[in-house]
Design an enzyme around this catalytic site. Structure first.
Site, PDB file in Angstrom:
ATOM      1  N   SER A 141     -45.240 -26.188  26.480  1.00 13.72           N
ATOM      2  CA  SER A 141     -43.813 -26.135  26.183  1.00 13.72           C
ATOM      3  C   SER A 141     -43.360 -24.685  26.259  1.00 13.72           C
ATOM      4  CB  SER A 141     -43.532 -26.767  24.813  1.00 13.72           C
ATOM      5  OG  SER A 141     -42.142 -26.848  24.574  1.00 13.72           O
ATOM      6  N   THR A 142     -42.792 -24.145  25.196  1.00  9.97           N
ATOM      7  CA  THR A 142     -42.259 -22.786  25.219  1.00  9.97           C
ATOM      8  C   THR A 142     -43.343 -21.783  25.603  1.00  9.97           C
ATOM      9  OG1 THR A 142     -40.775 -23.414  23.434  1.00  9.97           O
ATOM     10  CG2 THR A 142     -40.972 -21.072  23.902  1.00  9.97           C
ATOM     11  N   HIS A 201     -42.584 -29.339  28.749  1.00  8.89           N
ATOM     12  CA  HIS A 201     -41.234 -29.496  28.218  1.00  8.89           C
ATOM     13  C   HIS A 201     -40.357 -28.400  28.808  1.00  8.89           C
ATOM     14  CE1 HIS A 201     -43.527 -31.107  24.468  1.00  8.89           C
ATOM     15  NE2 HIS A 201     -43.457 -32.012  25.437  1.00  8.89           N
ATOM     16  N   MET A 219     -43.578 -25.155  20.946  1.00  2.00           N
ATOM     17  CA  MET A 219     -43.086 -25.526  19.620  1.00  2.00           C
ATOM     18  C   MET A 219     -43.385 -26.987  19.330  1.00  2.00           C
ATOM     19  SD  MET A 219     -39.351 -23.678  19.550  1.00  2.00           S
ATOM     20  CE  MET A 219     -39.184 -21.911  19.832  1.00  2.00           C
ATOM     21  N   ASP A 248     -46.241 -31.992  19.810  1.00  2.00           N
ATOM     22  CA  ASP A 248     -46.477 -32.990  20.849  1.00  2.00           C
ATOM     23  C   ASP A 248     -47.858 -32.806  21.467  1.00  2.00           C
ATOM     24  OD1 ASP A 248     -45.869 -35.112  22.594  1.00  2.00           O
ATOM     25  OD2 ASP A 248     -45.292 -33.707  24.166  1.00  2.00           O
TER      26      ASP A 248
END
Length: 233
Positions: A83-84, A110, A200, A203
């Site tokens: 993600s991030t 993401h 973050m 998940d």
């Protein structure tokens, strides 16, 4: 231009944000303030070294531990969640793999809607493997990296084919890494590798546990190298 966007992410940008509308200044202000507040909590752990260039030439990598399912020790698939901060880390990892890497790679990243295809194109220009968005019915092949498309969960079905669906988001996320990991655990078991990178939230954590319980090799990025030590934690 999306190429510049991904170069910014590689350089240390934390996220991609949709340009807020100018027709509702109050909404735009609140949107930007919320994003800045969220990003202010991120601990920046390193800066981009401008002298470093990602090479398109494959680099030697350590061999993974032997995995066994039904007597088969061959690693058959790798599944990655990020993600991030993920795009830059994905570029570094994939650039380090040889073009004859012996297992297909599936990725849930993401990212802002509309940017998944740009991510695939950008990575495909950098790395020695084929990188593209997954399509419904794809058969994962060696030398190939498939990325979950916008707004679709990506799973492996019992025939070993990619299945895309729009089941409800999990914790607000679609695609969700848990969907992918759970299906990989069911189909590939101990012949899979599961990886969680910077990001973050949480998940993928539940799905990675399911993978581990099947005997799969599981990896989480360490805190020191994460932009956000949420999902790996």
């Amino acid at each position: 231009e999306q190429k510049l966007t991904f170069e910014a992410l590689q350089a240390g940008a934390l996220s991609i944000l949709e340009k807020p509308t100018i027709y509702d200044p109050a909404e735009a202000h609140n949107f930007l303030v919320d994003q800045l507040r969220l990003m202010s909590e991120v601990k920046v752990v390193r800066h981009w070294d401008k002298s470093r260039q990602y090479s398109s030439q494959p680099q030697p990598v350590a061999k993974s531990p032997a995995l066994r399912r039904n007597g088969d020790s061959k690693t058959q698939l790798m599944a990655i969640a990020s993600s991030t901060g993920g795009p830059g880390v994905l570029a570094k990892i994939l650039c380090g793999l040889p073009d004859d890497f012996p297992a297909p790679i599936l990725i849930v990243q993401h990212i802002m809607a509309g940017f998944a295809e740009g991510l695939a194109t950008w990575l495909n220009q950098l790395v020695p493997l084929e990188v593209r968005l997954a399509q419904h019915g794809d058969e994962p092949k060696t030398g190939q990296v498939l990325i979950a498309p916008d707004d679709h969960h990506m799973v492996i079905n019992n025939q070993g084919l990619i299945s895309l669906n729009q089941e409800p988001p999990q914790n607000g996320l679609r695609p969700s890494a848990n969907y992918l990991f759970n299906s990989v655990a069911e189909v590939y078991g101990a012949t899979a590798i599961g990886v969680i990178l910077t990001g973050m939230g949480n998940d993928g954590a539940d799905g990675l546990l399911v993978l581990r319980e099947t005997g799969a090799h599981t990896i989480a990025q360490d805190e020191a190298s994460c932009v956000v030590f949420g999902m790996p934690a």
